[in-house]
Design a protein around this motif. Structure first.
Motif, PDB file in Angstrom:
ATOM      1  N   ASN A 194     -35.916  -8.038 -32.847  1.00  0.00           N
ATOM      2  CA  ASN A 194     -37.235  -7.015 -33.066  1.00  0.00           C
ATOM      3  C   ASN A 194     -36.329  -5.739 -32.887  1.00  0.00           C
ATOM      4  O   ASN A 194     -35.241  -5.524 -32.774  1.00  0.00           O
ATOM      5  CB  ASN A 194     -38.252  -7.223 -31.855  1.00  0.00           C
ATOM      6  CG  ASN A 194     -37.652  -6.666 -30.563  1.00  0.00           C
ATOM      7  OD1 ASN A 194     -36.552  -6.459 -30.254  1.00  0.00           O
ATOM      8  ND2 ASN A 194     -38.410  -7.208 -29.598  1.00  0.00           N
ATOM      9  N   ALA A 195     -37.260  -4.581 -32.872  1.00  0.00           N
ATOM     10  CA  ALA A 195     -36.636  -3.112 -33.043  1.00  0.00           C
ATOM     11  C   ALA A 195     -35.940  -2.888 -31.918  1.00  0.00           C
ATOM     12  O   ALA A 195     -35.026  -2.142 -31.975  1.00  0.00           O
ATOM     13  CB  ALA A 195     -37.776  -2.237 -33.331  1.00  0.00           C
ATOM     14  N   LYS A 196     -36.056  -3.506 -30.760  1.00  0.00           N
ATOM     15  CA  LYS A 196     -35.371  -2.963 -29.499  1.00  0.00           C
ATOM     16  C   LYS A 196     -33.925  -3.770 -29.743  1.00  0.00           C
ATOM     17  O   LYS A 196     -33.235  -3.709 -28.792  1.00  0.00           O
ATOM     18  CB  LYS A 196     -36.008  -3.458 -28.522  1.00  0.00           C
ATOM     19  CG  LYS A 196     -37.433  -2.537 -27.991  1.00  0.00           C
ATOM     20  CD  LYS A 196     -37.728  -2.653 -26.579  1.00  0.00           C
ATOM     21  CE  LYS A 196     -39.047  -1.948 -26.495  1.00  0.00           C
ATOM     22  NZ  LYS A 196     -40.389  -2.225 -27.100  1.00  0.00           N
ATOM     23  N   THR A 249     -36.482 -12.351 -30.376  1.00  0.00           N
ATOM     24  CA  THR A 249     -37.673 -12.621 -30.001  1.00  0.00           C
ATOM     25  C   THR A 249     -38.033 -14.241 -30.315  1.00  0.00           C
ATOM     26  O   THR A 249     -38.991 -14.758 -29.886  1.00  0.00           O
ATOM     27  CB  THR A 249     -38.705 -11.909 -30.954  1.00  0.00           C
ATOM     28  OG1 THR A 249     -38.350 -11.901 -32.424  1.00  0.00           O
ATOM     29  CG2 THR A 249     -38.777 -10.465 -30.703  1.00  0.00           C
ATOM     30  N   CYS A 308     -30.159  -8.396 -43.206  1.00  0.00           N
ATOM     31  CA  CYS A 308     -31.132  -7.165 -42.965  1.00  0.00           C
ATOM     32  C   CYS A 308     -31.789  -7.455 -44.476  1.00  0.00           C
ATOM     33  O   CYS A 308     -31.667  -6.198 -45.428  1.00  0.00           O
ATOM     34  CB  CYS A 308     -30.662  -5.778 -42.657  1.00  0.00           C
ATOM     35  SG  CYS A 308     -31.966  -4.824 -42.225  1.00  0.00           S
ATOM     36  N   VAL A 327     -32.589  -9.710 -39.273  1.00  0.00           N
ATOM     37  CA  VAL A 327     -33.141  -8.444 -38.847  1.00  0.00           C
ATOM     38  C   VAL A 327     -34.078  -8.077 -39.940  1.00  0.00           C
ATOM     39  O   VAL A 327     -33.869  -7.621 -40.987  1.00  0.00           O
ATOM     40  CB  VAL A 327     -31.813  -7.257 -38.845  1.00  0.00           C
ATOM     41  CG1 VAL A 327     -32.333  -6.090 -38.580  1.00  0.00           C
ATOM     42  CG2 VAL A 327     -30.768  -8.007 -37.997  1.00  0.00           C
ATOM     43  N   GLU A 366     -38.267  -3.319 -39.383  1.00  0.00           N
ATOM     44  CA  GLU A 366     -37.951  -3.025 -37.971  1.00  0.00           C
ATOM     45  C   GLU A 366     -37.030  -1.598 -37.902  1.00  0.00           C
ATOM     46  O   GLU A 366     -37.040  -0.822 -36.757  1.00  0.00           O
ATOM     47  CB  GLU A 366     -37.251  -3.883 -36.833  1.00  0.00           C
ATOM     48  CG  GLU A 366     -38.047  -5.273 -36.849  1.00  0.00           C
ATOM     49  CD  GLU A 366     -39.351  -5.286 -35.904  1.00  0.00           C
ATOM     50  OE1 GLU A 366     -39.676  -4.313 -35.547  1.00  0.00           O
ATOM     51  OE2 GLU A 366     -40.031  -6.182 -35.901  1.00  0.00           O
ATOM     52  N   GLU A 377     -37.448   0.987 -39.154  1.00  0.00           N
ATOM     53  CA  GLU A 377     -38.240   2.154 -39.330  1.00  0.00           C
ATOM     54  C   GLU A 377     -38.250   2.858 -37.862  1.00  0.00           C
ATOM     55  O   GLU A 377     -38.412   4.015 -37.962  1.00  0.00           O
ATOM     56  CB  GLU A 377     -39.428   2.035 -39.941  1.00  0.00           C
ATOM     57  CG  GLU A 377     -39.272   1.905 -41.423  1.00  0.00           C
ATOM     58  CD  GLU A 377     -40.725   1.424 -42.086  1.00  0.00           C
ATOM     59  OE1 GLU A 377     -41.866   1.796 -41.425  1.00  0.00           O
ATOM     60  OE2 GLU A 377     -40.621   1.176 -43.399  1.00  0.00           O
ATOM     61  N   SER A 378     -38.299   1.858 -36.987  1.00  0.00           N
ATOM     62  CA  SER A 378     -38.443   2.530 -35.530  1.00  0.00           C
ATOM     63  C   SER A 378     -37.034   2.560 -34.714  1.00  0.00           C
ATOM     64  O   SER A 378     -36.824   2.965 -33.778  1.00  0.00           O
ATOM     65  CB  SER A 378     -39.444   1.820 -34.617  1.00  0.00           C
ATOM     66  OG  SER A 378     -39.313   0.338 -34.869  1.00  0.00           O
ATOM     67  N   ASN A 379     -36.234   1.895 -35.365  1.00  0.00           N
ATOM     68  CA  ASN A 379     -34.907   1.929 -34.660  1.00  0.00           C
ATOM     69  C   ASN A 379     -33.593   1.706 -35.738  1.00  0.00           C
ATOM     70  O   ASN A 379     -33.390   0.425 -36.187  1.00  0.00           O
ATOM     71  CB  ASN A 379     -34.517   0.720 -33.603  1.00  0.00           C
ATOM     72  CG  ASN A 379     -33.177   0.591 -33.200  1.00  0.00           C
ATOM     73  OD1 ASN A 379     -32.366   1.667 -33.266  1.00  0.00           O
ATOM     74  ND2 ASN A 379     -32.869  -0.525 -32.453  1.00  0.00           N
ATOM     75  N   LEU A 427     -30.568  -0.554 -35.637  1.00  0.00           N
ATOM     76  CA  LEU A 427     -30.700  -1.826 -35.189  1.00  0.00           C
ATOM     77  C   LEU A 427     -29.613  -3.075 -36.117  1.00  0.00           C
ATOM     78  O   LEU A 427     -28.892  -3.803 -35.311  1.00  0.00           O
ATOM     79  CB  LEU A 427     -32.058  -2.319 -35.671  1.00  0.00           C
ATOM     80  CG  LEU A 427     -32.491  -3.869 -35.241  1.00  0.00           C
ATOM     81  CD1 LEU A 427     -32.279  -4.164 -33.869  1.00  0.00           C
ATOM     82  CD2 LEU A 427     -33.801  -4.218 -35.759  1.00  0.00           C
TER      83      LEU A 427
END
Length: 1444
Positions: free
Chosen positions: A881-883, A887, A1067, A1093, A1097, A1099-1101, A1104
């Motif tokens: 996930n983005a972090k 998951t 990705c 990937v 995701e 977009e927020s990190n 990644l």
């Protein structure tokens, strides 16, 4: 040209009100108050008088005549303006010219041109007419405008062009053939014209300073100079005594009181800047003579008002090159200069460091009684330097020697008959040019009294100079045309002025085309006030030659004045033809009198060797005399060319023993040896073979309807070079109250007028808001700065009209298609007509693997069961996930069990039978993969579909619905969240939700096994459908059989060396093409572990993907261009931070961009360069190539040579030829190989029309043959027949047996020097672009990306660009990443760059907000969607410009 009539004179206003109005007007023109503030204050002032004014007959208001002495009532112009000063700063209409222009316009019937459309927010003044009225169908607006544009382009504008040259490779631009009917000079050769000799015998002082000393000591009380304030009051009169004593004081201070390190600061000959405002002639005169006495060289310049004055940098360059380090100024002026924080005068951009010396009396030291300056002011030493700004904007200093200075004063004294103690009224700038020569130098020689009228007083009271002539009984006055013009507007009601004392009214700009009308009109009005006709004396001068000619009154021996009415067409060929019949296109010029005493003048050809002209030919006037400038300071090369010209006869013999100075004035010698000037070299524009003068074009534009439209008549005309020819650009300031409709109307009429009168097209016409053009000193327009801003895209126009179709007549000839290689050509072995056939293949599959294993791996479902049985706990998938946390994961056995549950649910709940199609609508994840294998387990055919975007259901849901319907899916498998979305109220607004097939959510299906797993009867059975929207906007689904699916996995496994021990990072979006195959198929087939990937995701990190690659030490990674772009833009400044976090990319062997387009070489290179810091190997990045018929044709893989880059000639590509050139050569285009051809894949290049094989290095369609080709399109309407040949094409000759699939992409093959894995020479495949996307223009084939790349480079605010054609017009859409008011700067730049680099005329430029150009999930532009949006008027553009 604003107001002609006399404003508000119907009811005379009290003087104090008029004065306040004048001040207001001044504030507005200087930009000190806003238009709104101005109107408010003005209304207040006029409130009491308004009723009187409004009773004026409106028909008078439109009239635009100069009132003669007999006319008493006059027009009051629009209430908008209160003062005559609002009129033209420099130029005035000739009534003759206006009539000609009106007549020319009448010839044109109303031609409808499409008006540009603007978004409301951009309109400075909202005008109703430009918006679509309610009830009009929206799309009609754009289409009807384009139709109008096409209609105007259909009309044959020009005679048909002559034949062009087309060389095999070089498309030569059309060379304009001389017109056989063009006028040619027929006169005899001119000779040198000699001026009268300088009179001898009159006792003359040896030098100017000796004269000053004489008057200062013998006539100390005699007045020398009177300075006026802005109300016209005399504030100070400088006597000759004071001038002498103060100059001495200054000279003493400069030489003795300025020291540095105990050495005198200044040495004789040093240059010193003089910075004095136009309102302070007294201090300037003291400074000038003080410098001469101290043997220093004064360099007078303008007072810099801001740190970024127009041209200020160039002045700095002049000061630097003259070695100036000291500037003299006054206390008041020094206080007004921009200051730095320290309180010192600010450093101006480009200026050398200066010390500022204030020279007011209290700062100067008194010299001792016995001190005398040693000034030597005779010989060839430099006396002063006068600055001059050239056409290109560079500022040079013209040096004038002491000898020239003295000779000039003597010649002017003789020519003007100056006598001792005469009074001269001077309105000109006293720092340079005639203002300096007459009002500061010659006046002292004759002990004259000069009354200096400052510019600010003229703006407030245009009659002031006439009042001063009258008050001081001045014998001579020195003015410009505009001063005469301004006074005309203000003269009524002034009964008491008389000009009878004048014996000479010297018109300094008498050589300008608009001067004659000012002189005539002025005489017409003031003859009744004592002005005698013979008093008006136009003169011509140039910074290099000083005064060139001046008209003398009869009492000084001048012949009667003359006028010439010349054919404008003749002049454009440099020939003098007196025009009789054609009244429209003529230029009326007046003589500028006779040559100066002591001078010799000749007229020479403009270009090349200075041959003498014929008597009826226009040439450059050259002067040989002791009174000209001597050099451009410090510039030896151009000095020689200008100041030391040697004119020769046609035989080549020099005509004179002394060199001549070129004046930069164009003209001829007329009857009575009078000099006529028809233009300046600086304003010359050469289009094709004809010459046009900027000033003449200005005069024509002004005559169209100056009153209504152009603010203060401020128009700039200059030329820019586009495609090897000068193109005329006209920029005007529009009145603040002009509406859109007015501006467009005016622009169309100006184009027509210039076309009629000058027979030349205007390339670009731009309107800018009032008061925004860069100003030259004393109010004119700074032309070179305006041109600079135009070319840099910083002019910020509010309206633009480009007419490239009319002006650009030198395009290369449209191409006629040549018949290519046909069946009749000789084919010998692998050669076509002497060239190797362009074909290549990947490694053979048979040699690579034993067939036993290949048979075992025929069906992916079998492979998954086998892996679940033999290596149940081997991990296949990790989802991040983005972090960056995992998951979900799936081992072989977990995936197998989840697939079984899905299969059971499909059969029980969905009641599906074998062969039914199932739509999988999942976000990227393991669920999607499980659902895919679930379908295979029960014999259904899966179709992966990207789920709709919750924030954007309106546009994304219809696509989902369409794929579900077109694929005939009997069931939709998805998650709970997506199920809710598909059935929501918002969804109902976008599609009909009642027609969804069964929707099953797989989130909590029971743990069930299937009784038996389905096994297909043959490998050719359909395994899955792959749907994708092509860049041309076509939704195409292809059929993939089980055999093709496993062959695809096998090829990728071999190319990338994938084994169960490997980890790869992906990705990509998992919905179609190679992305889907890598995400869902390859891990199961090869057993390697895939780190998944989801691109969303990022977009927020942003980091990644790269962090995952580093963390899992992936040797192989895949991404898309959009991911690469996000990383390049988003992580550009963060590589240091990533390194600190331990991100290390040295593990990567190959990083592949998955795409269906030409490799984006700039992006891949900047990505490589950027992440080299994190250990990314230089050669790791490569691209892949796949398309609908075969999702993976090329893929770099881990072995084999590195990808190569070649440079091809873009012009040859347009002709479907490939010509390799060196890097950096003009028109070169870099192309990168699209990865290595996969094992088992064969590629050939075929002709798009004849379908014959092509030779090496020919551009053609890429055809592919391989076990993993798709088997056909899957379409609902049974249109397979249309596309059947995409999948089963055969060559028209040569190998006619092999079945190929046509990719729809153009490309070429080239054998390289590299060795491939099998030891042979490596064949590289280069993809150039999609065939469907190419633009056929002028018989050539263009790839949109090439035009777009050029456009994006044109200006920094262009964020993105897309092009398409509409009825053979090229439409360019650009996204503006900047302020909306800068949008119009882009129109000209876009048009220029496409002309220059692609030889195409842009038809429509559409400027939109960032993000309007649609881009698909692969990062490809959807140009056809954009085109549909444009034609349906759905883009909400900021501006649409229709190029005429």
């Amino acid at each position: 040209m604003a107001d002609r009539g006399c404003p508000l004179e119907a009811a005379p206003l009290p003087a104090e009100v008029r004065e306040s109005l004048a001040e207001l007007e001044l504030e507005l023109s200087e930009g000190d108050i806003t238009q709104k503030g101005y109107e408010k204050k003005r209304a207040k002032l006029l409130a009491r008088y308004i009723p009187l004014i409004q009773g004026i007959d409106p028909s008078l208001q439109a009239e635009n005549r100069i009132p003669g002495p007999s006319q008493t009532t006059a027009a009051a112009p629009k209430q908008q303006k209160s003062r005559p000063t609002a009129s033209r700063d420099e130029r005035f209409r000739s009534d003759v010219h206006t009539e000609a222009v009106q007549a020319a316009l009448a010839k044109y019937k109303e031609r409808k041109m499409p008006m540009p459309s603007k978004r409301r927010s951009v309109l400075v003044h909202s005008s109703v007419e430009t918006y679509t009225p309610p009830g009009v169908p929206v799309n009609s607006r754009v289409s009807s405008k384009i139709q109008q544009l096409l209609n105007t382009l259909k009309r044959p504008k020009r005679p048909p062009l002559k034949e062009f040259f087309v060389d095999d490779f070089e498309e030569l631009l059309e060379v304009q053939q001389p017109d056989p009917n063009q006028p040619k000079p027929e006169g005899s050769e001119t000779s040198v014209l000699r001026g009268e000799p300088l009179t001898a015998g009159v006792p003359r002082p040896p030098s100017l300073l000796a004269t000053l000393q004489r008057w200062g000591t013998t006539q100390p009380k005699s007045p020398c100079l009177t300075a006026l304030d802005t109300t016209g009051k005399a504030i100070y009169t400088l006597t000759y005594g004071k001038l002498w004593s103060r100059s001495l004081k200054l000279a003493y201070t400069l030489l003795n009181k300025l020291t540095s390190k105990n050495e005198p600061l200044l040495k004789p000959g040093d240059r010193v800047a003089l910075v004095f405002p136009n309102s302070d002639p007294v201090m300037f005169m003291v400074a000038f003579y003080g410098c001469l006495l101290a043997e220093l060289v004064p360099v007078p310049i303008e007072v810099p008002l801001t740190r970024k004055d127009a041209g200020s940098q160039q002045v700095g360059f002049l000061l630097g090159s003259c070695g100036v380090f000291l500037a003299l100024t006054t206390d008041a002026c020094q206080k007004g200069l921009p200051k730095a924080q320290t309180g010192e005068v600010a450093a101006f951009k480009g200026w050398p460091p200066l010390s500022w010396l204030v020279i007011d009396g209290k700062h100067l030291a008194k010299p001792p009684k016995d001190w005398h300056p040693l000034a030597q002011d005779t010989g060839t030493g430099t006396a002063y330097i006068e600055y001059k700004t050239s056409k290109e904007g560079s500022t040079v200093g013209v040096t004038v020697s002491h000898a020239s200075l003295l000779a000039q004063c003597r010649a002017l004294t003789q020519a003007c008959g100056y006598s001792e103690a005469e009074t001269l009224t001077n309105v000109l700038d006293f720092k340079r040019d005639a203002g300096l020569w007459h009002g500061v130098l010659t006046s002292v020689m004759n002990r004259m009294h000069v009354v200096s009228v400052p510019y600010a007083l003229m703006k407030a009271n245009p009659l002031s100079w006439i009042q001063k002539v009258c008050f001081y009984k001045a014998r001579a006055a020195l003015v410009k045309s505009r001063d005469m013009h301004w006074s005309l507007l203000a003269q009524r009601g002034q009964r008491d002025v008389s000009l009878s004392s004048l014996r000479m009214l010297i018109v300094a700009d008498g050589a300008n085309p608009w001067s004659i009308s000012s002189c005539d009109a002025f005489l017409n009005v003031f003859q009744s006030r004592g002005l005698r006709p013979e008093v008006i004396c136009p003169c011509a001068s140039s910074p290099e030659a000083l005064t060139v000619a001046i008209r003398r009154p009869p009492d000084l021996g001048g012949p009667p004045p003359r006028k010439a009415v010349l054919s404008m067409n003749g002049l454009s060929y440099g020939v003098i033809r007196v025009d009789t019949e054609e009244k429209l296109s003529v230029l009326t010029v007046q003589d500028v009198g006779q040559v100066m005493p002591g001078a010799n003048v000749c007229v020479v050809k403009l270009e090349g060797t200075p041959y003498l002209c014929k008597t009826d030919e226009v040439g450059e006037i050259c002067v040989s005399s002791s009174a000209t400038g001597t050099a451009y300071y410090g510039l030896l090369g151009i000095t020689k060319n200008v100041f030391e010209a040697v004119p020769v006869t046609t035989g080549g013999a020099p005509i004179f023993d002394r060199p001549f100075t070129r004046t930069g004035l164009l003209g001829f010698i007329g009857p009575d040896n009078l000099v006529f000037i028809v233009g300046k070299l600086d304003g010359l524009m050469v289009t094709g073979v004809r010459r046009h003068n900027a000033d003449d074009v200005v005069a024509t534009a002004l005559a169209v309807e100056p009153m209504k439209f152009v603010y203060r008549g401020r128009i700039a005309v200059f030329s820019v070079t586009v495609l090897h020819d000068d193109r005329i650009v006209l920029v005007a300031e529009q009145r603040p109250d002009a509406s859109e409709e007015d501006s467009f109307q005016w622009m169309s009429r100006v184009l027509q007028a210039i076309d009629s009168i000058h027979q030349v097209g205007v390339y670009c016409l731009a309107l800018v808001p009032a008061n925004t053009l860069p100003k030259a000193p004393l109010g004119g327009i700074h032309i070179s700065e305006t041109k600079q801003r135009f070319l840099e895209g910083t002019l910020h126009p509010c309206n633009v009209l480009m007419c490239p179709h009319t002006c650009v007549t030198n395009l290369p000839k449209p191409r006629q298609k040549q018949p290519e290689v046909g069946p009749a050509s000789m084919i010998v072995g692998n050669l076509v007509a002497g060239k190797r056939i362009a074909q290549a293949s990947g490694r053979e599959l048979a040699h690579l693997e034993d067939s036993d294993q290949a048979r075992k791996f025929l069906f992916l479902a079998d492979v998954l069961q086998w892996r679940a049985h033999t290596t149940p706990d081997h991990p296949l998938f990790l989802l991040l996930n983005a972090k960056g946390t995992v998951t979900s994961t799936a081992t072989c056995v977990q995936l197998h069990k989840r697939a079984e549950r899905v299969a059971a649910a499909l059969m029980e709940k969905g009641r599906l039978s074998v062969g039914d199609h199932v739509a999988l609508v999942y976000p990227p994840g393991v669920d999607l993969i499980a659902a895919f294998y679930g379908c295979l387990y029960c014999g259904c055919v899966p179709v992966t579909v990207r789920p709709p975007h919750p924030q954007n259901l309106g546009t994304t849901l219809p696509t989902v619905k369409m794929i579900v319907e077109v694929s005939k899916s009997a069931c939709v498998l998805t998650t709970q969240a997506v199920t809710r979305l598909l059935r929501s109220k918002e969804a109902a607004a976008a599609v009909d939700i009642r027609t969804w097939p069964t929707i099953l959510d797989t989130d909590d299906i029971p743990k069930k096994k299937v009784a038996s797993i389905f096994r297909p009867p043959s490998p050719d059975v359909l395994a899955y459908l792959d749907f994708s929207v092509s860049t041309t906007g076509i939704l195409a689904g292809v059929k993939m059989s089980h055999a093709a699916t496993s062959a695809l996995c096998r090829s990728i496994k071999l190319q990338c060396e994938l084994y169960p021990s490997r980890q790869i990072a992906i990705c990509l979006d998992p919905y179609c093409g190679l992305g889907f195959a890598l995400w869902c198929l390859c891990s199961v087939y090869s057993g390697h572990q895939s780190v998944l990937v989801p691109p969303l995701e990022l977009e927020s990190n942003v980091s990644l993907w790269l962090s995952a690659v580093s963390q899992y030490k992936a040797r192989v990674t895949f991404c898309s261009y959009s991911v690469m772009e996000m990383c390049t833009k988003g992580l550009g400044a963060q590589t240091g931070v990533l390194r600190m976090k331990g991100v290390n990319l040295s593990c990567v062997r190959t990083c592949m961009v998955v795409a269906e387009e030409r490799p984006r070489i700039a992006l891949t290179q900047s990505f490589s360069k950027l992440f080299k810091d994190l250990g990314l190997p230089a050669r790791a990045v490569s691209t892949t190539f796949g398309c609908r018929v075969n999702v993976a044709i090329c893929l770099q893989g881990t072995a084999g040579p590195d990808p190569t880059t070649v440079y091809v000639d873009m012009r040859a590509l347009r002709h479907d030829r490939v010509r390799l050139v060196e890097r950096g050569s003009p028109h070169s285009l870099p192309l990168m190989e699209s990865g290595k051809i996969l094992p088992g894949v064969k590629v050939i290049i075929a002709h798009t029309e004849t379908k014959g094989p092509l030779g090496d290095s020919h551009l053609g369609e890429i055809w592919v043959s391989s076990p993993h080709n798709a088997t056909g399109y899957y379409t609902v309407y049974g249109e397979e027949a249309l596309h059947a040949d995409h999948f089963s094409a055969r060559l028209s000759f040569g190998d006619t047996q092999t079945i190929w699939a046509r990719t729809g992409y153009l490309g070429f093959l080239r054998r390289t020097e590299l060795t491939d894995a099998s030891g042979g020479r490596h064949d590289a495949l280069y993809v150039v672009g999609s065939l469907d996307e190419t633009l056929e223009l002028r018989g050539m084939r263009y790839h949109p990306i090439d035009i777009e790349t050029s456009v994006i480079r044109a200006h920094r605010s262009i964020a993105e660009c897309a092009v398409f054609t509409w009825t053979n017009l090229l439409v360019v859409v650009v996204e503006l990443d900047g302020l909306e008011q800068d949008a119009l700067d882009l129109v000209a730049l876009v048009t220029n760059v496409v002309l220059e680099e692609h030889y195409l005329v842009v038809g429509v430029v559409v400027i939109v907000d960032p993000g309007v150009i649609p881009i698909n999930s692969r990062g490809e532009k959807q140009r056809m969607h954009l085109r549909d949006g444009f034609l349906a008027d759905q883009l909400d553009p900021i501006y649409v410009a229709y190029n005429m």
